[in-house]
Design a protein around this motif. Structure first.
Motif, PDB file in Angstrom:
ATOM      1  N   LEU A 156     -93.515  31.118   6.779  1.00  9.89           N
ATOM      2  CA  LEU A 156     -92.570  31.107   7.876  1.00  9.89           C
ATOM      3  C   LEU A 156     -91.922  32.690   8.080  1.00  9.89           C
ATOM      4  O   LEU A 156     -90.903  32.800   7.691  1.00  9.89           O
ATOM      5  CB  LEU A 156     -91.414  29.933   7.554  1.00  9.89           C
ATOM      6  N   SER A 157     -92.730  33.224   9.029  1.00 11.49           N
ATOM      7  CA  SER A 157     -92.523  34.772   9.001  1.00 11.49           C
ATOM      8  C   SER A 157     -93.569  35.163  10.362  1.00 11.49           C
ATOM      9  O   SER A 157     -94.345  34.465  10.704  1.00 11.49           O
ATOM     10  CB  SER A 157     -92.547  35.432   7.743  1.00 11.49           C
ATOM     11  N   ASP A 158     -93.174  36.313  10.784  1.00 10.45           N
ATOM     12  CA  ASP A 158     -94.117  36.883  11.842  1.00 10.45           C
ATOM     13  C   ASP A 158     -95.209  37.779  11.270  1.00 10.45           C
ATOM     14  O   ASP A 158     -95.740  38.691  11.897  1.00 10.45           O
ATOM     15  CB  ASP A 158     -93.146  37.835  12.638  1.00 10.45           C
ATOM     16  N   GLU A 159     -95.412  37.607   9.840  1.00  8.98           N
ATOM     17  CA  GLU A 159     -96.144  38.481   9.333  1.00  8.98           C
ATOM     18  C   GLU A 159     -97.972  38.354   9.665  1.00  8.98           C
ATOM     19  O   GLU A 159     -98.594  39.131   9.249  1.00  8.98           O
ATOM     20  CB  GLU A 159     -96.336  38.298   7.552  1.00  8.98           C
ATOM     21  N   GLY A 160     -98.011  37.072  10.193  1.00 11.79           N
ATOM     22  CA  GLY A 160     -99.726  36.619  10.460  1.00 11.79           C
ATOM     23  C   GLY A 160    -100.192  35.909   9.241  1.00 11.79           C
ATOM     24  O   GLY A 160     -99.252  35.319   8.620  1.00 11.79           O
ATOM     25  N   ALA A 161    -101.410  35.957   8.995  1.00 11.05           N
ATOM     26  CA  ALA A 161    -102.139  34.929   8.217  1.00 11.05           C
ATOM     27  C   ALA A 161    -101.888  35.563   6.832  1.00 11.05           C
ATOM     28  O   ALA A 161    -101.986  36.847   6.358  1.00 11.05           O
ATOM     29  CB  ALA A 161    -103.759  35.178   8.156  1.00 11.05           C
ATOM     30  N   PRO A 162    -101.124  34.787   5.851  1.00 12.27           N
ATOM     31  CA  PRO A 162    -100.707  35.065   4.471  1.00 12.27           C
ATOM     32  C   PRO A 162    -101.959  34.707   3.585  1.00 12.27           C
ATOM     33  O   PRO A 162    -103.187  34.270   3.898  1.00 12.27           O
ATOM     34  CB  PRO A 162     -99.605  34.144   4.242  1.00 12.27           C
ATOM     35  N   ALA A 163    -101.832  35.420   2.370  1.00 12.01           N
ATOM     36  CA  ALA A 163    -102.790  35.075   1.170  1.00 12.01           C
ATOM     37  C   ALA A 163    -102.187  33.772   0.728  1.00 12.01           C
ATOM     38  O   ALA A 163    -100.894  33.471   0.435  1.00 12.01           O
ATOM     39  CB  ALA A 163    -102.877  36.103   0.044  1.00 12.01           C
ATOM     40  N   TYR A 164    -103.194  32.776   0.431  1.00  8.83           N
ATOM     41  CA  TYR A 164    -102.931  31.641  -0.010  1.00  8.83           C
ATOM     42  C   TYR A 164    -103.937  31.007  -0.951  1.00  8.83           C
ATOM     43  O   TYR A 164    -105.177  31.432  -0.872  1.00  8.83           O
ATOM     44  CB  TYR A 164    -102.291  30.630   1.083  1.00  8.83           C
ATOM     45  N   ASP A 165    -103.682  29.812  -1.487  1.00 11.25           N
ATOM     46  CA  ASP A 165    -104.431  28.941  -2.300  1.00 11.25           C
ATOM     47  C   ASP A 165    -105.363  28.224  -1.488  1.00 11.25           C
ATOM     48  O   ASP A 165    -104.822  27.195  -1.208  1.00 11.25           O
ATOM     49  CB  ASP A 165    -103.754  28.364  -3.444  1.00 11.25           C
ATOM     50  N   ARG A 166    -106.576  28.406  -1.279  1.00 12.98           N
ATOM     51  CA  ARG A 166    -107.409  27.642  -0.105  1.00 12.98           C
ATOM     52  C   ARG A 166    -107.930  26.215  -0.644  1.00 12.98           C
ATOM     53  O   ARG A 166    -107.869  25.603   0.306  1.00 12.98           O
ATOM     54  CB  ARG A 166    -108.628  28.779   0.356  1.00 12.98           C
ATOM     55  N   GLU A 167    -108.121  26.276  -1.880  1.00 14.01           N
ATOM     56  CA  GLU A 167    -108.370  24.966  -2.394  1.00 14.01           C
ATOM     57  C   GLU A 167    -107.293  24.131  -2.523  1.00 14.01           C
ATOM     58  O   GLU A 167    -107.542  22.897  -2.064  1.00 14.01           O
ATOM     59  CB  GLU A 167    -108.862  25.200  -3.992  1.00 14.01           C
ATOM     60  N   HIS A 168    -106.106  24.617  -2.837  1.00 10.32           N
ATOM     61  CA  HIS A 168    -104.679  23.459  -2.704  1.00 10.32           C
ATOM     62  C   HIS A 168    -104.902  23.196  -1.248  1.00 10.32           C
ATOM     63  O   HIS A 168    -104.274  21.922  -0.796  1.00 10.32           O
ATOM     64  CB  HIS A 168    -103.495  23.968  -3.200  1.00 10.32           C
ATOM     65  N   ALA A 169    -104.650  24.152  -0.232  1.00 15.40           N
ATOM     66  CA  ALA A 169    -104.707  23.853   1.110  1.00 15.40           C
ATOM     67  C   ALA A 169    -105.710  22.813   1.552  1.00 15.40           C
ATOM     68  O   ALA A 169    -105.320  22.192   2.482  1.00 15.40           O
ATOM     69  CB  ALA A 169    -104.885  25.219   1.834  1.00 15.40           C
ATOM     70  N   ALA A 170    -106.934  22.956   1.218  1.00 14.63           N
ATOM     71  CA  ALA A 170    -107.699  22.209   1.661  1.00 14.63           C
ATOM     72  C   ALA A 170    -107.529  20.650   1.220  1.00 14.63           C
ATOM     73  O   ALA A 170    -107.876  19.635   1.874  1.00 14.63           O
ATOM     74  CB  ALA A 170    -109.309  22.458   1.204  1.00 14.63           C
ATOM     75  N   ALA A 171    -106.890  20.524   0.036  1.00 17.85           N
ATOM     76  CA  ALA A 171    -106.980  19.265  -0.705  1.00 17.85           C
ATOM     77  C   ALA A 171    -105.625  18.375   0.019  1.00 17.85           C
ATOM     78  O   ALA A 171    -105.572  17.286   0.245  1.00 17.85           O
ATOM     79  CB  ALA A 171    -106.377  19.452  -2.148  1.00 17.85           C
ATOM     80  N   LEU A 172    -104.555  19.436   0.599  1.00 12.46           N
ATOM     81  CA  LEU A 172    -103.393  18.653   1.430  1.00 12.46           C
ATOM     82  C   LEU A 172    -103.903  18.240   2.607  1.00 12.46           C
ATOM     83  O   LEU A 172    -103.874  17.536   3.078  1.00 12.46           O
ATOM     84  CB  LEU A 172    -102.450  19.877   1.395  1.00 12.46           C
ATOM     85  N   ALA A 173    -104.751  19.248   3.245  1.00 15.18           N
ATOM     86  CA  ALA A 173    -105.367  18.718   4.610  1.00 15.18           C
ATOM     87  C   ALA A 173    -106.228  17.393   4.436  1.00 15.18           C
ATOM     88  O   ALA A 173    -106.003  16.460   5.360  1.00 15.18           O
ATOM     89  CB  ALA A 173    -106.319  19.804   4.989  1.00 15.18           C
ATOM     90  N   ALA A 174    -106.815  17.021   3.242  1.00 11.71           N
ATOM     91  CA  ALA A 174    -107.528  16.053   3.122  1.00 11.71           C
ATOM     92  C   ALA A 174    -106.725  14.605   3.060  1.00 11.71           C
ATOM     93  O   ALA A 174    -106.995  13.651   3.345  1.00 11.71           O
ATOM     94  CB  ALA A 174    -108.411  16.071   1.902  1.00 11.71           C
ATOM     95  N   LEU A 175    -105.365  15.261   2.612  1.00 13.27           N
ATOM     96  CA  LEU A 175    -104.450  14.073   2.592  1.00 13.27           C
ATOM     97  C   LEU A 175    -103.666  13.869   3.790  1.00 13.27           C
ATOM     98  O   LEU A 175    -102.841  12.932   3.940  1.00 13.27           O
ATOM     99  CB  LEU A 175    -103.382  14.429   1.359  1.00 13.27           C
ATOM    100  N   GLY A 176    -104.078  14.697   5.058  1.00 10.75           N
ATOM    101  CA  GLY A 176    -103.310  14.317   6.180  1.00 10.75           C
ATOM    102  C   GLY A 176    -102.495  15.258   6.330  1.00 10.75           C
ATOM    103  O   GLY A 176    -101.471  15.141   7.312  1.00 10.75           O
ATOM    104  N   ALA A 177    -101.994  16.487   5.350  1.00 16.93           N
ATOM    105  CA  ALA A 177    -100.948  17.410   5.673  1.00 16.93           C
ATOM    106  C   ALA A 177    -101.587  18.571   5.573  1.00 16.93           C
ATOM    107  O   ALA A 177    -101.590  19.450   4.613  1.00 16.93           O
ATOM    108  CB  ALA A 177    -100.034  17.237   4.226  1.00 16.93           C
ATOM    109  N   PRO A 178    -102.292  19.253   6.909  1.00 16.07           N
ATOM    110  CA  PRO A 178    -102.678  20.632   7.025  1.00 16.07           C
ATOM    111  C   PRO A 178    -101.739  21.556   6.722  1.00 16.07           C
ATOM    112  O   PRO A 178    -100.449  21.681   6.957  1.00 16.07           O
ATOM    113  CB  PRO A 178    -103.045  20.401   8.356  1.00 16.07           C
ATOM    114  N   ALA A 179    -102.116  22.680   6.042  1.00 13.27           N
ATOM    115  CA  ALA A 179    -101.284  23.788   5.801  1.00 13.27           C
ATOM    116  C   ALA A 179    -101.524  24.798   6.774  1.00 13.27           C
ATOM    117  O   ALA A 179    -102.820  25.054   6.930  1.00 13.27           O
ATOM    118  CB  ALA A 179    -101.552  24.202   4.492  1.00 13.27           C
TER     119      ALA A 179
END
Length: 411
Positions: free
Chosen positions: A361-384
């Motif tokens: 939650l910032s103006d920094e642009g695209a952050p570094a993040y765990d893509r595997e966990h983000a994909a798993a949440l998106a599959a649950l209907g909670a896009p990151a």
């Protein structure tokens, strides 16, 4: 026999001279800018000398970036390179330098140079001195640095540090609060819409818009076959918002913005707001939401990350799932039990909770993040996705109305 010069020819000659002068000025300005970018000494191939304010600006840049790092890009020197100049180790010299850059450069550039000075020259410890804090340009990143200093800050500096943080928080609230309240108030009203309202609860603007197809031109009127309004019972239903914020070192700006938005949401009578921050432990800072500065100083940047434990705590505090929005703000580098975290998100969604995941939650642009966990949440209907402070009110409005989130285009 000489040929007389006409007036038209004279004007053409004057125009050519003016164009040549402009080209020379533009070239000189271009060389001046390159000279400031490249630095002096061996890096200077422009043949352009500096004097007056330009020389002072060059000195301020050299003190931070030196002249042996190659072009001044604001980055760190490469391996084997050394700086030819520095700010020195004393607070007075750094304070003078801070005053100089505020004189010569715009605020946005000053903030970048301050961050580079802290990163490149290890000046964070000097921020523990009150006179240093009084000289800096306050911004979100400086607040993050002060948060990281934490308990190392002496009592003599804490009052000054709070004043610096207060200034940043006040500016953020001024920028964000009014729009956030207006956007969410509209969302709450729309979520409370009913189809058979009492006469004094009819929303005439929406009713007319919904019935324009029933316009009778001969009577110049609209026949409202469907009324739209707000029922008293529906208006009394309060929403719950849980902000669950990762306080690992990379999330400093997100913590600052979440503190401000948390205070704004808590000020709205129709929303019950809870703010939870976590690393490997969980801290509930809801009782401090009346003052974002208290929230910021109640956090401790750094340490590990246990998202599962934080979500377990949040889940235990939910009393009305169908009226609750949980916002997880994290880069998702989970140090806890991954499968349990995903099961917990699944259970909350199944109970009716609207779950939102923000990578930053910032103006920094695209952050570094765990893509595997983000994909798993998106599959649950909670896009990151990463969210700017300006987009956050729209995200919250969509979550409260249970409509699709305005996920920004990753490109």
């Amino acid at each position: 026999m000489s040929v007389p010069v006409t007036r038209v020819e004279q004007e053409q000659e004057q125009e050519q001279e003016q164009e040549q002068e402009q080209e020379q000025e533009q070239e000189q300005e271009r060389l001046r800018r390159w000279r400031l970018v490249l630095g002096g000494g061996a890096a200077d191939g422009t043949g352009c000398g500096l004097s007056g304010q330009d020389a002072a600006m060059d000195g301020a840049l050299t003190a931070l970036y030196g002249v042996e790092d190659g072009p001044r890009r604001g980055g760190r020197p490469q391996a084997g390179q050394e700086r030819s100049a520095g700010l020195g180790a004393s607070a007075p010299s750094v304070a003078r330098w801070l005053g100089d850059i505020r004189t010569y450069f715009p605020s946005s550039v000053v903030q970048i140079m301050q961050r580079d000075a802290i990163d490149r020259l290890g000046l964070a410890t000097l921020l523990l001195e009150p006179e240093m804090l009084e000289a800096v340009e306050a911004d979100v990143h400086l607040v993050g640095t002060l948060m990281s200093l934490g308990k190392a800050m002496p009592e003599t500096t804490k009052e000054t540090a709070r004043a610096v943080v207060r200034k940043v928080v006040d500016e953020l609230e001024k920028r964000l609060a009014t729009r956030t309240r207006a956007t969410l108030t509209g969302a709450l009203d729309r979520s409370a819409r009913v189809a058979r309202p009492r006469h004094h609860d009819i929303d005439w603007n929406r009713t007319i818009a919904a019935n324009l197809k029933h316009y009778l031109p001969e009577y110049r009127t609209v026949v409202p076959e469907r009324l739209i309004g707000y029922g008293r019972a529906a208006r009394s239903v309060r929403k719950e918002v849980v902000l669950c914020v990762d306080q690992s070192g990379s999330m400093a700006a997100s913590v600052v913005y979440a503190s401000v938005f948390g205070a704004v949401l808590a000020s709205m009578r129709s929303i019950d707001t809870r703010l939870v921050v976590f690393d490997t432990a969980v801290a509930d800072l809801t009782d401090r939401l009346d003052d974002p500065v208290d929230v910021i100083f109640g956090t401790r940047l750094g340490g590990g990350t246990d998202i599962n434990r934080a979500l377990a705590y949040c889940q235990s505090r939910i009393t009305r799932p169908a009226e609750t929005v949980v916002v997880l703000i994290s880069d998702l580098y989970e140090g806890g039990i991954r499968d349990e975290m995903l099961k917990r998100v699944t259970a909350m969604k199944a109970s009716g909770v609207r779950f939102v995941t923000l990578l930053a939650l910032s103006d920094e642009g695209a952050p570094a993040y765990d893509r595997e966990h983000a994909a798993a949440l998106a599959a649950l209907g909670a896009p990151a996705f990463a969210c700017t402070p300006d987009l956050f009110p729209e995200v919250m409005a969509a979550a409260l109305e249970k409509r699709p989130l305005p996920v920004p285009d990753p490109g």
